[in-house]
Design an enzyme around this catalytic site. Structure first.
Site, mmCIF file in Angstrom:
data_model
loop_
_atom_site.group_PDB
_atom_site.id
_atom_site.type_symbol
_atom_site.label_atom_id
_atom_site.label_comp_id
_atom_site.label_asym_id
_atom_site.label_seq_id
_atom_site.Cartn_x
_atom_site.Cartn_y
_atom_site.Cartn_z
ATOM 1 N N SER A 90 -62.332 -80.031 120.311
ATOM 2 C CA SER A 90 -62.040 -78.644 119.963
ATOM 3 C C SER A 90 -60.579 -78.345 120.215
ATOM 4 O O SER A 90 -59.867 -79.112 120.854
ATOM 5 C CB SER A 90 -62.896 -77.713 120.814
ATOM 6 O OG SER A 90 -62.364 -77.697 122.125
ATOM 7 N N LYS A 91 -60.168 -77.220 119.710
ATOM 8 C CA LYS A 91 -58.780 -76.820 119.767
ATOM 9 C C LYS A 91 -58.273 -76.633 121.201
ATOM 10 O O LYS A 91 -57.080 -76.699 121.447
ATOM 11 C CB LYS A 91 -58.618 -75.508 118.990
ATOM 12 C CG LYS A 91 -57.427 -75.569 118.079
ATOM 13 C CD LYS A 91 -57.271 -74.416 117.153
ATOM 14 C CE LYS A 91 -55.839 -74.323 116.710
ATOM 15 N NZ LYS A 91 -55.259 -75.505 116.124
ATOM 16 N N ARG A 92 -59.190 -76.431 122.102
ATOM 17 C CA ARG A 92 -58.787 -76.202 123.490
ATOM 18 C C ARG A 92 -57.876 -77.306 124.018
ATOM 19 O O ARG A 92 -57.007 -77.077 124.836
ATOM 20 C CB ARG A 92 -60.018 -76.101 124.393
ATOM 21 C CG ARG A 92 -60.405 -74.700 124.755
ATOM 22 C CD ARG A 92 -61.658 -74.686 125.600
ATOM 23 N NE ARG A 92 -62.700 -75.519 125.005
ATOM 24 C CZ ARG A 92 -63.196 -76.606 125.581
ATOM 25 N NH1 ARG A 92 -62.761 -76.988 126.756
ATOM 26 N NH2 ARG A 92 -64.143 -77.306 124.972
ATOM 27 N N GLY A 137 -55.807 -79.230 122.269
ATOM 28 C CA GLY A 137 -54.689 -79.586 121.395
ATOM 29 C C GLY A 137 -55.086 -79.515 119.934
ATOM 30 O O GLY A 137 -56.127 -78.959 119.595
#
Ligand code: GLU
Length: 494
Positions: free
Chosen positions: A258-260, A262
């Site tokens: 997930s974007k968390r 990077g």
């Protein structure tokens, strides 16, 4: 003939996981002289995002995951090619209608008039009772006349799949083996929504069948829906395709990528200056492994080596350090023209050069490119890595550097550098090496060698204690720039 497909929904940026799915479909089709289709699944109008299709086609084009059939971009327009179109689901509503009518006729689907409020209530009640929330079958057996009257009166409805009770649905997944599910554990899936559009579940089955898809290679998030798809194949009397569900790509913490942690979109990686070849090579090995230890693969080599039986069952961790390593490898291999061309936009963006400079400075820019070859993991590092070349007015604030410049040998070194550079026609790497060697020899007595030679020289020329090879830096900066920079130091040294 093997036919597989990538069937994304137009919902914004392309996730690297989606690119991997597309890639595996591409590789499998190519390996088997089959055909790879691109179909757009846009029946969920609420999730539609402007520009998503262009974005998607762009990502596939640059990475070389190009379909044989389906959607393409030509002169900025989206076009469809192939004998099985349309390849955009919202253009296939008539087709779905035919099959939903067939299911209704055979009693395998039914109209449901339940309001959202009622469905919410049922769900809440089931949750409170500790049951798995599912449709309670309220409209399963409405009399035909009542249904007709309510439809005629304009009452909103959906059409649901009428699952038989206690029926076992079976399918084989190439990665997970045989899977059996009892319909008692499944929900009466909505096939047609109130807006008249089919759900993904219905459209995917109709389209895969009509488009002659033999292999469905997709993410594991679709595994729980597959029994419903398989049952639809049964109802319609069609042969089910071979399913291949790919495990998730994971973050370091083993949760779904997930974007968390990077970047996750293909666009983000390309913008950062990861090379398409590197990204493809990296994604290919995320969930599939070759027979031997080979790690660097061109697309052709991947096609050659790819094999469904070597797809991993467990999720693969997205190892950013490995991606960096792989990308650095591809950067090192680039022809200098391409390396330089890829570097230039980052120099322009950083304000180090202007567009107008590019042509006349090309030979010099290629030298900078050569200097970067061994230093970059990705091109967005260019501004930082080249700063010493463009920032003539650097300040030296670091105490260790300042102390070093106060050493009594430094003025001697300074004068020698100025003298030797001035009397050189050009300062290329060879000459720079010679200069440093001569200084060392001529000032043996003052012990100007090793650290006391290289460190102060580097600091005076770049403001930094560390960086690329000093003689390369001197070559790239060139005689005039070297003298200018030394001159700025004069008052500080003496
Ligand atoms: N439209 C689905 C998606 O967005 C496709 C799933 C499938 O391949 O069946 O991923």
């Amino acid at each position: 003939m093997i036919r597989d497909r990538f069937a994304p929904s137009p919902t914004g940026n392309v996730h690297v996981g989606s690119l991997r799915t597309a890639l595996y479909n591409y590789l499998f089709a190519k390996k088997n002289n089959g055909q790879f289709l691109l179909r757009l699944e846009d029946t969920d109008r609420t999730r539609y995002e402007e520009g998503a299709v262009e974005n998607l086609l762009g990502a596939l084009m640059v990475t070389g995951v190009v379909p044989d059939e389906g959607l393409f971009e030509e002169d900025g327009k989206i076009v469809q090619k192939g004998d099985y179109g349309p390849y955009i689901q919202s253009e296939r509503l008539e087709i779905y209608k035919k099959y939903i009518d067939q299911l209704l006729e055979n009693g395998q689907a039914y109209y449901c008039f339940c309001t959202k409020e009622r469905l919410d209530e049922v769900r809440e009640k089931q949750k409170r009772a500790g049951e798995t929330p599912r449709y309670d079958g309220h409209c399963r057996n409405l009399p035909r006349e009542e249904v007709e009257a309510r439809v005629a009166a304009g009452e909103p409805y959906v059409i649901r799949l009428k699952l038989p009770e206690d029926h076992v649905v079976t399918f084989d997944d190439a990665v997970r083996g045989r899977i059996e599910i009892n319909t008692n554990d499944l929900d009466d899936q909505v096939l047609i929504k109130t807006d008249g559009f089919p759900t993904y579940h219905f459209a995917v089955v109709v389209d895969d069948h009509l488009m002659g898809i033999t292999h469905v290679i997709r993410g594991e998030e679709w595994l729980p829906s597959t029994p419903k798809h398989v049952y639809l194949y049964e109802c319609l009397g069609w042969e089910q395709p071979q399913y291949v569900h790919l495990s998730n790509i994971l973050n370091d913490d083993h949760k779904k990528l997930s974007k968390r942690q990077g970047d996750v979109s293909v666009g983000d990686f390309l913008k950062k200056g990861y090379l398409p070849e590197a990204l493809i090579n990296f994604l290919a090995l995320l969930g599939w492994s070759p027979e031997d230890e080979q790690e660097i693969f061109s697309m052709d080599e991947l096609v050659e080596a790819f094999d469904l039986s070597r797809i991993n069952k467990s999720g693969a961790v997205f190892d950013r350090a490995k991606l960096d390593w792989m990308n650095a490898h591809y950067i090192k291999e680039l022809p200098i023209e391409e390396l330089t061309a890829r570097m230039i936009p980052y120099l322009v963006d950083a304000g180090y050069i202007t567009e107008a400079d590019i042509e006349k400075r090309m030979p010099w820019l290629e030298k900078v490119g050569e200097l970067m070859r061994e230093r970059l993991n990705y091109f967005a590092q260019v501004p930082e890595e080249t700063k010493v070349l463009f920032d003539r007015n650097f300040e030296i604030t670091d105490q260790e550097s300042l102390d070093l410049l106060k050493e009594e040998t430094v003025p001697v070194l300074f004068n020698a550098l100025v003298e030797k550079i001035t009397e050189s026609d050009v300062v290329d790497t060879e000459r720079a090496k010679a200069i440093l060697k001569e200084i060392q020899k001529e000032h043996k007595a003052e012990k100007i060698k090793g650290k006391m030679l290289y460190m102060p020289t580097r600091i005076m020329l770049t403001g930094e204690m560390h960086g690329p090879d000093l003689t390369l830096i001197m070559d790239v900066l060139g005689k005039e720039e070297l003298l200018l920079r030394l001159d700025r130091m004069r008052s500080m040294i003496h």
